[in-house]
Write a protein that holds these residues in place. Structure first.
Motif, PDB file in Angstrom:
ATOM      1  N   ARG B 176       0.843  -1.201   0.000  1.00  0.00           N
ATOM      2  CA  ARG B 176       0.000   0.000   0.000  1.00  0.00           C
ATOM      3  C   ARG B 176       0.871   1.242   0.000  1.00  0.00           C
ATOM      4  NH1 ARG B 176      -3.423  -1.257   4.462  1.00  0.00           N
ATOM      5  NH2 ARG B 176      -1.970  -0.088   5.742  1.00  0.00           N
ATOM      6  N   ASP B 177       1.923   1.179   0.775  1.00  0.00           N
ATOM      7  CA  ASP B 177       2.808   2.332   0.875  1.00  0.00           C
ATOM      8  C   ASP B 177       3.572   2.556  -0.421  1.00  0.00           C
ATOM      9  OD1 ASP B 177       3.773   4.126   3.186  1.00  0.00           O
ATOM     10  OD2 ASP B 177       5.572   3.635   2.022  1.00  0.00           O
ATOM     11  N   ALA B 178       3.980   1.448  -1.059  1.00  0.00           N
ATOM     12  CA  ALA B 178       4.729   1.584  -2.311  1.00  0.00           C
ATOM     13  C   ALA B 178       3.839   2.125  -3.418  1.00  0.00           C
ATOM     14  CB  ALA B 178       5.300   0.224  -2.713  1.00  0.00           C
ATOM     15  N   GLU B 179       2.572   1.753  -3.365  1.00  0.00           N
ATOM     16  CA  GLU B 179       1.660   2.241  -4.403  1.00  0.00           C
ATOM     17  C   GLU B 179       1.334   3.711  -4.217  1.00  0.00           C
ATOM     18  OE1 GLU B 179      -1.470  -0.506  -3.925  1.00  0.00           O
ATOM     19  OE2 GLU B 179      -0.716  -1.879  -5.455  1.00  0.00           O
ATOM     20  N   THR B 207      -9.753   3.715   9.999  1.00  0.00           N
ATOM     21  CA  THR B 207     -10.414   4.499  11.039  1.00  0.00           C
ATOM     22  C   THR B 207     -10.399   5.963  10.643  1.00  0.00           C
ATOM     23  OG1 THR B 207      -8.282   4.493  12.111  1.00  0.00           O
ATOM     24  CG2 THR B 207      -9.923   2.960  12.938  1.00  0.00           C
ATOM     25  N   GLY B 208     -11.557   6.520  10.610  1.00  0.00           N
ATOM     26  CA  GLY B 208     -11.675   7.959  10.407  1.00  0.00           C
ATOM     27  C   GLY B 208     -11.497   8.403   8.978  1.00  0.00           C
ATOM     28  N   GLY B 209     -11.627   7.565   8.018  1.00  0.00           N
ATOM     29  CA  GLY B 209     -11.524   8.033   6.638  1.00  0.00           C
ATOM     30  C   GLY B 209     -11.301   6.877   5.696  1.00  0.00           C
ATOM     31  N   SER B 210     -10.837   7.147   4.494  1.00  0.00           N
ATOM     32  CA  SER B 210     -10.580   6.080   3.536  1.00  0.00           C
ATOM     33  C   SER B 210      -9.373   6.474   2.709  1.00  0.00           C
ATOM     34  CB  SER B 210     -11.793   5.891   2.634  1.00  0.00           C
ATOM     35  OG  SER B 210     -11.944   7.029   1.822  1.00  0.00           O
ATOM     36  N   ARG B 211      -8.808   5.475   2.048  1.00  0.00           N
ATOM     37  CA  ARG B 211      -7.636   5.734   1.222  1.00  0.00           C
ATOM     38  C   ARG B 211      -8.003   5.527  -0.225  1.00  0.00           C
ATOM     39  NH1 ARG B 211      -5.560   1.708   4.316  1.00  0.00           N
ATOM     40  NH2 ARG B 211      -4.786   2.347   6.340  1.00  0.00           N
ATOM     41  N   GLN B 212      -7.284   6.231  -1.050  1.00  0.00           N
ATOM     42  CA  GLN B 212      -7.508   6.071  -2.475  1.00  0.00           C
ATOM     43  C   GLN B 212      -6.157   5.858  -3.115  1.00  0.00           C
ATOM     44  OE1 GLN B 212      -9.567   9.355  -4.028  1.00  0.00           O
ATOM     45  NE2 GLN B 212     -10.230   8.272  -5.853  1.00  0.00           N
ATOM     46  N   LYS B 213      -6.058   4.792  -3.864  1.00  0.00           N
ATOM     47  CA  LYS B 213      -4.775   4.487  -4.459  1.00  0.00           C
ATOM     48  C   LYS B 213      -4.484   5.476  -5.573  1.00  0.00           C
ATOM     49  CE  LYS B 213      -4.362   0.547  -6.538  1.00  0.00           C
ATOM     50  NZ  LYS B 213      -4.499  -0.906  -6.535  1.00  0.00           N
ATOM     51  N   ILE B 214      -3.272   6.010  -5.604  1.00  0.00           N
ATOM     52  CA  ILE B 214      -2.964   6.974  -6.646  1.00  0.00           C
ATOM     53  C   ILE B 214      -1.839   6.493  -7.553  1.00  0.00           C
ATOM     54  CG2 ILE B 214      -3.793   9.019  -5.483  1.00  0.00           C
ATOM     55  CD1 ILE B 214      -0.969   9.480  -4.495  1.00  0.00           C
ATOM     56  N   GLY B 215      -1.029   5.607  -7.067  1.00  0.00           N
ATOM     57  CA  GLY B 215       0.120   5.194  -7.862  1.00  0.00           C
ATOM     58  C   GLY B 215      -0.196   3.993  -8.735  1.00  0.00           C
ATOM     59  N   LYS B 216       0.882   3.448  -9.310  1.00  0.00           N
ATOM     60  CA  LYS B 216       0.723   2.268 -10.160  1.00  0.00           C
ATOM     61  C   LYS B 216       0.602   1.017  -9.295  1.00  0.00           C
ATOM     62  CE  LYS B 216       4.230   3.188 -12.869  1.00  0.00           C
ATOM     63  NZ  LYS B 216       5.313   2.978 -13.823  1.00  0.00           N
TER      64      LYS B 216
END
Lengths: 178, 379
Positions: B176-179, B207-216
C-alpha cells in the motif's frame, strides 16, 4: 537478527558517540611543527573548506533529543518483564531443541560410521574409503576424473539463502543435465 | 579406580555364608553377587591374602583356529535425497507479537526522522512522504499506525486480536505504501459520493476516513503457500517450501528411500551416485554431501538365504556364503534443481514422492523409520 530483536531494550540507549561521529565532531588538528609544511596558498585565506555534506550529516546525526527516555509505569514494567522473560524462555527451548536434534544427527552418523568400520566384514575397506576427505571441498568429482571420493566441492547453488517469499517461478523442475 | 576395585574384590572374596555385605562395606547386593561370580580369567590380586594358598592360574587355552566367515550381511546404500527449505520458517503468533512489541519499543527510543536531510523541500518526494507520514504517523512501515512521540506514545501495545504485526498485514502495508495513496477524511468522504460511483478505484476502509490508491499497481510477493500445496501434489518440489523434503520411491508397493546393493570395488559415495542415476534419472542437479554415511539400518532375515552375488571387498570363499540379513547405509544428498524422473529407472521403481519428516513417518515401514528418524531434519 533474532538476537538483536530479542535483546532487552527497556533501558534508555547510551549516549555513546561512534568513532565516525567523533571524527566528524573533531576540530581540525592543531599545528605542532615550528615551520609550515603546507602550501603557502593556505596561509592566504584559501583554507580547505569542510564539505557541506559532512556538515549536513553532522548536523542531522546529533539530535538534542538523544537519548530518549523510556519510562514505564509499575504495571507496564511488570508486564514488560513478563514478556521479556517469556521470550527468553521460548528462545532457550528453541535452542535446546535444535541442539538436541543436531546431537541426535551426529550420534546417528557416528553409529553408522562405527558399523561401517567393524560391522561390514571387509576389513574396514569401506570405512577407509568413506573417511577420505580429499577433494570434498574442491576439485573434480570422482565421476569426472577427480580423486577418489571427490565430490566436486560445494556447489554454488548451495549458497542460496532462505528467503521470506518464494521465487516467482517456483522450483526449477525443468533443469536438465548437459 | 584400581584401588577401589581391589578393595571391592577383596571384600567380595571374603568367605560369607550368604551374599550379604559386611557391615563396614558399602557394596550393594547386586554388585556383590556379580563380583562373587566373576569368571577367574583375570587373576584377582588379594592384597591381604598374598601368602594364602592360591593356586597359580592355568595357562591360557589356545584360541580355536578361525573358522571361515560364512554368514554375512549384504551391504546396501540408500539415498537420503533432500530438498533444503527455500523459505525461512513462519513465525509463531507469540514471535510475531513479540517482534512487533520490540519494534514499537524501538520506535519510542529512536531519534526523530530528519525529513530535510532525506527530502529536499518542495519536491514530489517530500509531498509523498508527508502524505504517508500523515497516514502512518511514523517512518516505519511495519508497525501499524503508531507514533513514538506525543502524548499517547505510551500506548504502544496492540490490543488482543490486532493483526498489525502479522506477515500478511505487513506485506499489505508495504505494498500500500509503495503504491501511494490519498487519504480522505471522513466528512469529505461522506459529502462527495464520486468515489463510491467509480467502482474501479480501490478503497480501503480505515479508522476515520478512507484511502484512495494513486500510484501504479505494485506486484505483491508470491504467497508462501504454493499451488502444489493447495492441490496436495506430493510429487512437486514446490510444496512445503519451509520444510526439508525427502525423496521416497515405491518399489513392489512399499515406500522407501532409493536403495541399491553395493557392487564390487565400489565405495559408498560412488554407489550413491550410481543409485541416484539408476533410480531418479540424470535430470537432477544433485550433490552428495560427504563420503560417509549419516545413518544405518541392520535388517536380519528370519531365514538365512544363499547369496547370488558376492558382496564387495570379499575374496571368493571356498565355502558357500549365507546371507543372514542386510545392512543399509544412508548417504545424505541434496537436490539443487531438476526433478526426479522414473521413466528409465533400473531399480523397478513405480512412483516417487517428496515428503517432509512427519509424512515420511506415515509412509515408511516402522523398522526403517526407526533407522532414519534421527537422521532426518525436523525443519
Amino acid at each position: 537478527m533474532l538476537s538483536n530483536l530479542l535483546r532487552p531494550s527497556h533501558r534508555p540507549t547510551q549516549s555513546t558517540i561512534s568513532p565516525t561521529h567523533q571524527f566528524l565532531l573533531a576540530p581540525t588538528p592543531q599545528q605542532t611543527s615550528t615551520f609550515t609544511t603546507t602550501s603557502p596558498t593556505l596561509a592566504k585565506g584559501n583554507r580547505p573548506r569542510i564539505d557541506r555534506r559532512i556538515t549536513l550529516i553532522r548536523y542531522h546525526l546529533h539530535h538534542p533529543k538523544t537519548p530518549r527516555p523510556l519510562r514505564f509505569s509499575r504495571l507496564r514494567a511488570l508486564r514488560h518483564w513478563t514478556i521479556h522473560r517469556a521470550a527468553m524462555l521460548y528462545r532457550q527451548q528453541q535452542r535446546r531443541t535444535q541442539e538436541l536434534e543436531l546431537e541426535r544427527q551426529y550420534n546417528a552418523m557416528r553409529a553408522a560410521c562405527e558399523e561401517l568400520r567393524i560391522g561390514v566384514g571387509d576389513g574396514g575397506r569401506l570405512y577407509r574409503q568413506a573417511m577420505v576427505r580429499k577433494g570434498i571441498f574442491g576439485g573434480k568429482a570422482q565421476s569426472e576424473g577427480g580423486v577418489l571420493g571427490g565430490n566436486g566441492g560445494v556447489p554454488i547453488e548451495y549458497a542460496r539463502a532462505q528467503t521470506d517469499g518464494p521465487p516467482r517461478k517456483g522450483w526449477d523442475e525443468g533443469w536438465t543435465r548437459g | 579406580m584400581s584401588r577401589g576395585n581391589n578393595l571391592v574384590r577383596h571384600l567380595a572374596s571374603q568367605p560369607h555364608p550368604r551374599p550379604r555385605p559386611p557391615p563396614q562395606s558399602t557394596i550393594c547386593l547386586r554388585c556383590l553377587h556379580t563380583l562373587r561370580h566373576t569368571p577367574r580369567s583375570i587373576p584377582i590380586r588379594h592384597a591381604s591374602t598374598a601368602t594364602a594358598t592360591s593356586s597359580p592360574d592355568p595357562a591360557p587355552t589356545p584360541l580355536p583356529p578361525p573358522t571361515p566367515h560364512t554368514q554375512t550381511h549384504t551391504i546396501h546404500t540408500a539415498l537420503l535425497l533432500s530438498r533444503a527449505p527455500l523459505l525461512t520458517r513462519s513465525l509463531t503468533p507469540f514471535e510475531s507479537a513479540y517482534f512487533l512489541y520490540q519494534r514499537r519499543l524501538n520506535e519510542r527510543l529512536s531519534l526523530p526522522f530528519s525529513r530535510y536531510f532525506y527530502y529536499a523541500r518542495g519536491t514530489p518526494q517530500e509531498a509523498a512522504y508527508k502524505r504517508s507520514i500523515r497516514e502512518r504517523l511514523t517512518p516505519a512501515r511495519d508497525i501499524g499506525r503508531y507514533s513514538g512521540y506525543g502524548d499517547v506514545a505510551w500506548d504502544d501495545e496492540v490490543k488482543v486480536g490486532d493483526r498489525t504485526g502479522e506477515r500478511e498485514e505487513v506485506v499489505e502495508s508495504l505494498v500500500r505504501d509503495a503504491e501511494g495513496f490519498l487519504r480522505k477524511d471522513k466528512d469529505e468522504d461522506e459529502e462527495g459520493g464520486e468515489g463510491e460511483k467509480e467502482g474501479e478505484k480501490e478503497r480501503v476502509e480505515v479508522t476515520g476516513g478512507s484511502r484512495q490508491k494513486i500510484g501504479k499497481e505494485v506486484p505483491k510477493p508470491v504467497e508462501r503457500i504454493s499451488d502444489a500445496d493447495r492441490r496436495g501434489d506430493e510429487r512437486s518440489l514446490s510444496r512445503k517450501m519451509e520444510r526439508t523434503l525427502y525423496l521416497l520411491v515405491q518399489k513392489n508397493g512399499v515406500w522407501g528411500f532409493p536403495t541399491s546393493r553395493l557392487g564390487p570395488k565400489e565405495s559408498l559415495h560412488t554407489a550413491a551416485e550410481r543409485t541416484l542415476i539408476q533410480s531418479a534419472g540424470l535430470n537432477m542437479n544433485t550433490w552428495i554431501v560427504g563420503n560417509w554415511p549419516v545413518g544405518h539400518q541392520i535388517l536380519n532375515y528370519p531365514q538365512p538365504r544363499s547369496d547370488e552375488l558376492a558382496p564387495s571387498g570379499f575374496t571368493t570363499p571356498s565355502t558357500p556364503r549365507q546371507i543372514i540379513g542386510q545392512k543399509t547405509f544412508f548417504m545424505k544428498a541434496r537436490i539443487l534443481a531438476g526433478q526426479a524422473d522414473l521413466k528409465n529407472n533400473t531399480l523397478d521403481l513405480k512412483d516417487f514422492k517428496w515428503l517432509a519428516k512427519e509424512e515420511v513417518q506415515r509412509v515408511l515401514d516402522k523398522r526403517e523409520w526407526n533407522a532414519v528418524r534421527w537422521c532426518l531434519s525436523e525443519r
